[in-house]
Write an enzyme that holds these catalytic residues in place. Structure first.
Site, PDB file in Angstrom:
ATOM      1  CG  HIS A   1      -1.875  -1.072   1.335  1.00  0.00           C
ATOM      2  ND1 HIS A   1      -3.076  -1.050   0.668  1.00  0.00           N
ATOM      3  CD2 HIS A   1      -1.851  -2.243   1.995  1.00  0.00           C
ATOM      4  CE1 HIS A   1      -3.742  -2.155   0.920  1.00  0.00           C
ATOM      5  NE2 HIS A   1      -3.015  -2.904   1.729  1.00  0.00           N
TER       6      HIS A   1
ATOM      7  CB  THR B   1      13.044  -5.471   2.650  1.00  0.00           C
ATOM      8  OG1 THR B   1      14.303  -5.230   3.262  1.00  0.00           O
ATOM      9  CG2 THR B   1      12.099  -6.076   3.667  1.00  0.00           C
ATOM     10  CE  LYS B   2      17.565  -1.391   1.550  1.00  0.00           C
ATOM     11  NZ  LYS B   2      16.902  -1.435   2.861  1.00  0.00           N
TER      12      LYS B   2
ATOM     13  NE  ARG C   1      21.807  -5.985   7.145  1.00  0.00           N
ATOM     14  CZ  ARG C   1      20.865  -5.126   6.762  1.00  0.00           C
ATOM     15  NH1 ARG C   1      20.384  -5.168   5.524  1.00  0.00           N
ATOM     16  NH2 ARG C   1      20.393  -4.215   7.581  1.00  0.00           N
TER      17      ARG C   1
END
Ligand SMILES: CC(C)(COP(=O)(O)OP(=O)(O)OC[C@H]1O[C@@H](n2cnc3c(N)ncnc32)[C@H](O)[C@@H]1OP(=O)(O)O)[C@@H](O)C(=O)NCCC(=O)NCCS
Length: 201
Positions: free
Chosen positions: A129, A176-177, A191
């Protein structure tokens, strides 16, 4: 009860924060009519023919998903306990496998390469969102998972993430990356913990 007692008093309006979100103004139907119709039909097929198909009937589940627009290689497999929200936004190469409990929440397109495994209960979340907008509109970013990847049990893969070829994502990782190719990533937030040893067979 006394009307002036603390329990019945309104909250202190000076100290109360203003409420930013106005969900009463959120679009009640964020998808197109065509998408609602397709989702309804797919959910009926999923809850019956897909969900209760024999464990080894990979060809049958490929057929059902492809009938709703998915692109899946001829040797790839999905267990009956896999949930895919929008087959028409799902692409999986050849010789890849999704285990029971995998959820592909593909509001946006999800693409998986060849020879890739998603272990039990992996959650691929290609939807979010816009929290800077008070109506919290839906956002449908893509997720790309490369070839030769292993995503271990219970990992969460977030919106807009790309996972490079030959990488490994540890159990329960929260990604998230982007993860570079050939890396082993783990933890929350995920990581890189080391490079994947890749000896010749
Ligand atoms: C990712 C994984 C494959 C790595 O295994 P490995 O090469 O033996 O890793 P190591 O034990 O050398 O760990 C390297 C470092 O990463 C950490 N680590 C490994 N996996 C982790 C995880 N899932 N979450 C958090 N940290 C993790 C280790 O604690 C270690 O940290 P340190 O260097 O500070 O001590 C493994 O830990 C894993 O998650 N396996 C998943 C099993 C699974 O899901 N099975 C079900 C499907 S069949």
């Amino acid at each position: 009860m006394d009307e002036k007692s603390p329990a019945s008093s309104p909250p202190d309006s000076i100290d109360s924060p203003r409420i930013f979100q106005t969900l009463n103004k959120t679009a009640p139907y964020p998808y197109s009519k065509r998408e609602y119709a397709r989702r309804f039909l797919w959910n009926v097929v999923y809850a019956t023919f897909f969900r209760f198909s024999p464990p080894r009937s990979f060809w049958w589940r490929r057929f059902l998903l492809k009938s709703f627009g998915a692109k899946i290689g001829p040797h790839s497999g999905l267990r009956p306990g896999v949930k895919i929200f929008h087959p028409w936004l799902f692409e999986m190469g050849d010789w890849s496998m999704l285990a029971n409990g995998v959820v592909i929440y593909n509001l946006g397109p999800v693409k998986i390469g060849d020879h890739t495994v998603l272990s039990q209960d992996v959650y691929v979340c290609a939807g979010t969102h816009d929290y800077t907008n008070p109506t919290l509109p839906l956002v449908r970013p893509p997720i790309t998972i490369g070839s030769g990847v292993w995503i271990a049990a219970g990992a969460f893969i977030g919106p807009n993430v790309t996972i490079g070829d030959n990488s490994v994502v540890g159990a329960r990782a929260v990604v998230t990356k982007d993860i570079e190719g050939g890396a082993i990533a783990a933890g929350n937030p995920a990581r890189v913990v080391k490079q994947r040893p890749m000896s010749a067979e």
